[in-house]
Design a protein around this motif. Structure first.
Motif, PDB file in Angstrom:
ATOM      1  N   ALA A 253      43.402  49.660  48.018  1.00 52.68           N
ATOM      2  CA  ALA A 253      42.179  49.426  47.236  1.00 52.68           C
ATOM      3  C   ALA A 253      42.364  48.317  46.213  1.00 52.68           C
ATOM      4  O   ALA A 253      41.820  48.386  45.107  1.00 52.68           O
ATOM      5  N   SER A 254      43.139  47.311  46.575  1.00 57.95           N
ATOM      6  CA  SER A 254      43.328  46.180  45.663  1.00 57.95           C
ATOM      7  C   SER A 254      43.684  44.952  46.475  1.00 57.95           C
ATOM      8  O   SER A 254      44.212  45.046  47.591  1.00 57.95           O
ATOM      9  N   TRP A 318      38.032  43.491  48.702  1.00 62.94           N
ATOM     10  CA  TRP A 318      37.356  42.241  49.096  1.00 62.94           C
ATOM     11  C   TRP A 318      36.755  41.543  47.882  1.00 62.94           C
ATOM     12  O   TRP A 318      36.857  40.318  47.746  1.00 62.94           O
ATOM     13  N   LEU A 319      36.127  42.308  47.005  1.00 59.42           N
ATOM     14  CA  LEU A 319      35.517  41.714  45.813  1.00 59.42           C
ATOM     15  C   LEU A 319      36.589  41.112  44.899  1.00 59.42           C
ATOM     16  O   LEU A 319      36.380  40.036  44.311  1.00 59.42           O
ATOM     17  N   GLN A 320      37.710  41.784  44.760  1.00 59.07           N
ATOM     18  CA  GLN A 320      38.800  41.222  43.966  1.00 59.07           C
ATOM     19  C   GLN A 320      39.275  39.907  44.572  1.00 59.07           C
ATOM     20  O   GLN A 320      39.553  38.939  43.853  1.00 59.07           O
ATOM     21  N   THR A 325      39.835  34.014  44.516  1.00 55.13           N
ATOM     22  CA  THR A 325      39.773  32.741  45.227  1.00 55.13           C
ATOM     23  C   THR A 325      38.604  31.894  44.765  1.00 55.13           C
ATOM     24  O   THR A 325      38.689  30.663  44.752  1.00 55.13           O
ATOM     25  N   GLY A 326      37.506  32.531  44.351  1.00 55.62           N
ATOM     26  CA  GLY A 326      36.364  31.761  43.856  1.00 55.62           C
ATOM     27  C   GLY A 326      36.665  31.046  42.563  1.00 55.62           C
ATOM     28  O   GLY A 326      36.166  29.948  42.296  1.00 55.62           O
ATOM     29  N   GLN A 356      31.405  45.112  37.464  1.00 54.86           N
ATOM     30  CA  GLN A 356      32.202  44.039  36.873  1.00 54.86           C
ATOM     31  C   GLN A 356      32.611  43.012  37.915  1.00 54.86           C
ATOM     32  O   GLN A 356      32.589  41.805  37.669  1.00 54.86           O
ATOM     33  N   LEU A 357      32.991  43.480  39.097  1.00 56.28           N
ATOM     34  CA  LEU A 357      33.467  42.578  40.146  1.00 56.28           C
ATOM     35  C   LEU A 357      32.351  41.726  40.730  1.00 56.28           C
ATOM     36  O   LEU A 357      32.589  40.600  41.183  1.00 56.28           O
ATOM     37  N   THR A 358      31.135  42.241  40.754  1.00 58.70           N
ATOM     38  CA  THR A 358      30.015  41.481  41.322  1.00 58.70           C
ATOM     39  C   THR A 358      29.303  40.613  40.290  1.00 58.70           C
ATOM     40  O   THR A 358      28.464  39.790  40.649  1.00 58.70           O
ATOM     41  N   GLU A 359      29.658  40.782  39.027  1.00 59.85           N
ATOM     42  CA  GLU A 359      28.971  40.055  37.951  1.00 59.85           C
ATOM     43  C   GLU A 359      29.056  38.545  38.125  1.00 59.85           C
ATOM     44  O   GLU A 359      28.084  37.819  37.867  1.00 59.85           O
ATOM     45  N   ASN A 360      30.204  38.047  38.559  1.00 54.83           N
ATOM     46  CA  ASN A 360      30.399  36.608  38.712  1.00 54.83           C
ATOM     47  C   ASN A 360      30.264  36.150  40.158  1.00 54.83           C
ATOM     48  O   ASN A 360      30.718  35.058  40.513  1.00 54.83           O
TER      49      ASN A 360
END
Length: 431
Positions: A253-254, A318-320, A325-326, A356-360
């Motif tokens: 999960a990371s 995936w979000l991490q 990478t973004g 938090q992960l989707t904020e950016n």
């Protein structure tokens, strides 16, 4: 993505073609002068030996097998189908093989070799019943599965010393000799000598227990394992009085960029409830990783990510990965609607982290769905995509019944078949 799907389908067709050709090849190697009954009996005997050897090869978890079959769950499906074919073949051989009417010398090696064929038949039947009916706890089932090697050994003994319709070093004999050697080597590798290149000794830290879910990190004591976001590991808890040592698969999960593998486990079964109750900081674990083909797709086609309960964990990774990478590269971020399916707000233990992960990530839309307020439907998903489901991709992790309903519903609304991606962790019953 479409090109990858075409290539994957071609790989599957190629594998099936090779299997079919191998069975045809077995028949072509048998002596032509045999009567029909003896030829069919020999054909099924050879099939049984080849199929059993194949089951052991597929049990090795070699990375090339994951690549060919597009996931470890599919490898184990093939493993079980090969096992069923071996059972069918060995019974057909036992039923069809002609019985000699000449007096028997019970002490001769040939007669012992003949008798062992029947022993192998009944032992195989008992082990298969145990495997399919799940009448043993997992740790005992794993040991019973290792006894399949004894069936194979007895079958090889039967092949070597019973009456054969061909010589040991004829074309058919050479093929069976190679099959026996490969099968025995693969079984030994599976049961006792599995490569430790993927094994990592780690210490448990940062244990957190919330709403029936235990989350923890596994910090390696030496080296640093690598993995792709969305992959999973087999975890064995070592030297613990109350937690069995047997390995179980859990999603990592990371992202690897987080520096340490994190796991979240829902206490839904006997083993996972034991983990929830007794796992603590400082416990030692062995990680066998990475495995899996549930990987991040960066294509621009609309993507539906759906995590049911603890099934949200690969999407957290995936979000991490996208955030890391973004921020550092120019890699694109896919257009995603992410659904987190939970019973209620109390059960949504990943909600804050997901926000938090989707904020950016402006191209990722998070939707938390509480089943108490109404279940998700394919029609609602189509509305969220503004009706654009014609080239959408569904990535699902969680309850298989929910996945099946979403897949069928979206396909009825226009999503192409083969656009649903998931992995099964039910390796014991992968069929």
């Amino acid at each position: 993505m479409k090109l990858n799907m075409v290539l994957d389908n071609k790989k599957t067709i190629l594998v099936l073609a090779l299997v079919l050709l191998s069975f045809i090849g077995i028949g072509s190697l048998l002596p032509e002068e045999l009567t029909l009954q003896r030829w069919v009996a020999a054909f099924f005997a050879a099939n049984a030996l080849v199929a059993m050897a194949l089951t052991f090869v597929l049990s090795t978890r070699l990375e090339i097998l994951e690549t060919i079959f597009r996931g470890l769950d599919r490898v184990y499906k093939a493993h079980r189908w090969a096992g069923m074919w071996s059972v069918f073949s060995i019974f057909m051989h036992w039923w069809l093989v002609p019985q000699s009417e000449t007096p028997r010398d019970e002490s001769s090696l040939m007669e012992i070799g003949s008798d062992t064929g029947e022993w192998a038949t009944w032992l195989l039947l008992a082990l298969v019943v145990i495997s399919f009916m799940r009448i043993l706890p997992y740790h005992l089932w794993r040991w019973s599965h290792r006894l399949m090697g004894l069936v194979f050994f007895v079958s090889v003994f039967h092949y070597l010393f019973a009456v054969r319709p061909f010589q040991l070093f004829s074309p058919a004999g050479i093929a069976m000799n190679v099959t026996a050697i490969v099968g025995l080597a693969a079984w030994w590798y599976y049961a006792f000598g599995k490569s430790t290149s993927k094994h990592h000794l780690a210490k448990v830290q940062n244990v957190k227990k919330e709403n029936g879910v235990v989350s923890f990190e596994a910090k390696p004591l030496q080296g640093r394992p690598t993995w792709n976001a969305g992959q999973f590991a087999f975890i064995s808890v070592l030297h613990h009085e109350k937690i069995a040592k047997e390995p179980h698969p859990f999603t990592i999960a990371s992202s690897q960029h987080q520096g340490v593998a994190r796991f979240s486990v829902a206490g839904l079964g006997d083993y996972t409830k034991t983990l929830y109750d007794h796992l603590s900081n400082g416990d030692m674990v062995r990680l066998d990783m990475p495995y899996g083909r549930f990987k991040l797709n960066r294509s621009s086609s609309p993507q539906i990510w759906m995590g049911s309960g603890i099934g949200i964990t690969p999407f957290v990774a995936w979000l991490q990965e996208l955030n890391y990478t973004g921020a550092l590269t120019s890699k694109s971020c896919p257009n995603v609607v992410l659904y987190y399916l939970v019973k209620n707000a109390e059960a949504a233990i990943f909600a804050e982290e997901l926000q938090q992960l989707t904020e950016n990530l402006p191209s990722v839309t998070l939707k938390i769905v509480y089943s108490e307020e109404g279940r998700i439907t394919p029609e609602r998903i189509a509305d969220d995509l503004n009706g654009n489901v014609d080239n959408a991709e569904l990535y699902f992790c969680g309850n298989p019944e929910v996945r099946k309903a979403m897949q069928e519903g979206l396909e009825s609304l226009g999503m192409p078949k083969n656009n649903t991606h998931y992995e099964l962790f039910d390796f014991r019953g992968a069929i």
